[in-house]
Design an enzyme around this catalytic site. Structure first.
Site, PDB file in Angstrom:
ATOM      1  N   SER A 220     -53.055 -24.208   1.831  1.00 42.41           N
ATOM      2  CA  SER A 220     -52.814 -25.622   2.090  1.00 42.41           C
ATOM      3  C   SER A 220     -50.844 -25.618   1.705  1.00 42.41           C
ATOM      4  CB  SER A 220     -53.311 -26.530   0.946  1.00 42.41           C
ATOM      5  OG  SER A 220     -52.861 -26.657   0.174  1.00 42.41           O
ATOM      6  N   LYS A 221     -50.443 -26.439   2.726  1.00 37.48           N
ATOM      7  CA  LYS A 221     -49.081 -27.081   2.930  1.00 37.48           C
ATOM      8  C   LYS A 221     -48.811 -26.734   1.086  1.00 37.48           C
ATOM      9  CE  LYS A 221     -48.446 -29.274   7.351  1.00 37.48           C
ATOM     10  NZ  LYS A 221     -48.580 -30.195   8.343  1.00 37.48           N
ATOM     11  N   ARG A 222     -49.624 -27.990   0.742  1.00 35.79           N
ATOM     12  CA  ARG A 222     -49.164 -27.820  -0.868  1.00 35.79           C
ATOM     13  C   ARG A 222     -48.702 -27.215  -1.764  1.00 35.79           C
ATOM     14  NH1 ARG A 222     -52.021 -30.631  -3.656  1.00 35.79           N
ATOM     15  NH2 ARG A 222     -54.027 -30.382  -2.195  1.00 35.79           N
ATOM     16  N   LYS A 223     -49.164 -26.183  -1.262  1.00 39.21           N
ATOM     17  CA  LYS A 223     -48.882 -25.006  -1.989  1.00 39.21           C
ATOM     18  C   LYS A 223     -48.066 -23.817  -2.102  1.00 39.21           C
ATOM     19  CE  LYS A 223     -53.102 -25.879  -5.325  1.00 39.21           C
ATOM     20  NZ  LYS A 223     -54.250 -26.031  -5.141  1.00 39.21           N
ATOM     21  N   SER A 224     -48.182 -23.879  -0.076  1.00 39.22           N
ATOM     22  CA  SER A 224     -47.637 -22.620  -0.029  1.00 39.22           C
ATOM     23  C   SER A 224     -47.135 -22.554   1.711  1.00 39.22           C
ATOM     24  CB  SER A 224     -48.470 -20.981   0.228  1.00 39.22           C
ATOM     25  OG  SER A 224     -49.441 -21.049  -0.926  1.00 39.22           O
TER      26      SER A 224
END
Ligand code: GLU
Length: 428
Positions: A220-224
């Protein structure tokens, strides 16, 4: 029958790593078998689709070297076709217009969906046999009809929805195998019911494992970063594609081209469990490719022209392309912070003396004779290597960490080396 596969991205965002992976695996499958691979833009969702995303997806695939056969198909240009099939289903009673009661509309609103008055759905006999298919990766999958929910086909005659438009296109385009992400697995039984209603033979389905963050949650965008664009500034396309090839597959060697992958590729050997997106592995793969970069290629991917002499010192060490900027001192004198010149407890006088010694050593011979320089600098250090090498490194690079200062001297030449040492001394 010859194989025909497709990648069918929705242009609702920039090229996603997952889409690039699905595109690559389809490409590999087609290449191995000698089949066709096409690109279809699924842009029926007018509110979320944008031309700029289509452009990004197309450019991204090209950059990665994933080429497709023939023209690009766009669903927005094929509305008449969906309408024809929809009318066929409506007139045979296999599809129906479902109107929403006020209660149902309220329920939809609560889910954050702005309800319409009606929607066209497939008529499904909930008592019929379970929907079953043999997934090329996951084996037999079977779902009870009562667990499927309703199969929406279109908002209205002119506005088909994903499951319907995709099935019609896969039929019309003669798609033999649908290879896509596991996030679509719940759509497959619904799509199978549409094939059944139309009396058409469905393609073979295969669902690729989810791509996971290192903590095993869904990427997910939040992590990578999840779009290919986020990686192209730091990674060579051939390294990226090499890395993407491993997202759900193991090849006989770590470094290989997509043509080599195609030779080995076997759909049945795609992993079932999630594929972890490991950035260290990407860095490592990239480093294997950057080792062989020419100055021209490095310039074309980074915009930085590196002198031939400096090239090996940089390419041996690059994990990410943007790190090339950290080596600017190899062709441009650095700003030197005088405090950084000081080695541990030594005084500024000690450091001055040390730099003057280094200067003499360097002036006495050729900087290309690294062995001589090292030998004489070691001798001058008399056991205190730090006092010799630390200030010399800082004087030449302006940094705490760099390649061996002797290597730097050999790249920048005698005159420039002496000039940088003198500059450092003048600051002490
Ligand atoms: N438009 C769908 C997506 O972008 C395609 C899924 C499929 O391959 O059927 O996820």
């Amino acid at each position: 029958m010859s194989v025909k596969v497709r990648i069918a991205p929705s242009p609702t965002g920039n090229l996603h790593i997952g889409t690039a992976r699905a595109a690559l695996f389809n490409w590999l499958y087609a290449k191995k078998i000698g089949g066709e691979f096409i690109l279809r833009i699924e842009d029926t969702d007018l509110e979320r689709s944008e031309k700029k995303y289509e452009d990004d997806i197309v450019e991204g695939l090209k950059k990665l070297g994933i080429t497709w056969d023939g023209e690009i198909y766009r669903q927005s240009e094929r509305l008449e076709i969906y309408k024809r099939y929809l009318n066929e289903l409506l007139s045979s009673g296999k599809a129906t217009v479902k109107t929403f009661s006020e209660e149902e509309k309220d329920a939809l609103r609560k889910e954050g969906i702005e309800p319409r008055d009606s929607i066209i759905v497939l008529v499904v006999d909930s008592m019929g046999p379970a929907v079953e298919f043999s997934d090329g990766i996951r084996g037999t999958i079977s779902v009870e009809r009562k667990h499927l929910g309703s199969v929406s086909l279109a908002k209205d005659e002119n506005t088909p929805l994903y499951n319907f438009a995709a099935v019609i296109d896969d039929i019309e385009m003669g798609i033999t195998d649908v290879i896509r992400g596991e996030d679509h697995i719940s759509n497959t039984p619904k799509q199978l019911l549409i094939y059944e209603a139309l009396g058409k033979t469905p393609p073979q389905f295969a669902h690729l494992p989810l791509i996971l963050n290192p903590d095993k949650t869904k990427l997910s965008k939040r992590k990578s970063p999840v779009s290919v664009d986020d990686y192209v500034k730091d990674y060579l396309p051939e390294a990226l594609i090499n890395f993407i090839g491993f997202l759900g597959y193991t090849y006989s060697k770590e470094i290989l081209t997509k043509e080599e992958m195609a030779q080995e590729f076997d759909l049945g050997k795609v992993h079932k469990s999630g594929a972890v997106f490991n950035i260290e592995k990407l860095n490592w793969i990239n480093a294997q490719y950057t080792k062989n970069l020419s100055a021209d290629r490095l310039e074309s991917v980074t915009g930085v022209r590196v002198p031939e002499k400096a090239l090996p010192l940089i390419t041996e060490r690059l994990e990410r392309l943007s790190q090339v900027h950290e080596y600017e001192y190899l062709w441009k004198a650095p700003e030197v912070d005088p405090r950084l010149l000081l080695w541990k407890n030594s005084s500024s006088d000690d450091v001055k003396k040390s730099l003057e010694t280094s200067r003499r050593v360097i002036e006495l011979g050729e900087v290309s004779d690294k062995e001589r320089m090292r030998k004489e600098l070691d001798a001058a250090a008399a056991g205190n290597r730090g006092l010799i090498y630390w200030p010399l490194r800082v004087a030449l690079s302006g940094k705490k960490a760099s390649p061996d200062p002797v290597d730097i001297a050999a790249v920048i030449g005698k005159e420039e080396t002496v000039r940088r040492i003198e500059n450092a001394v003048s600051k002490l």
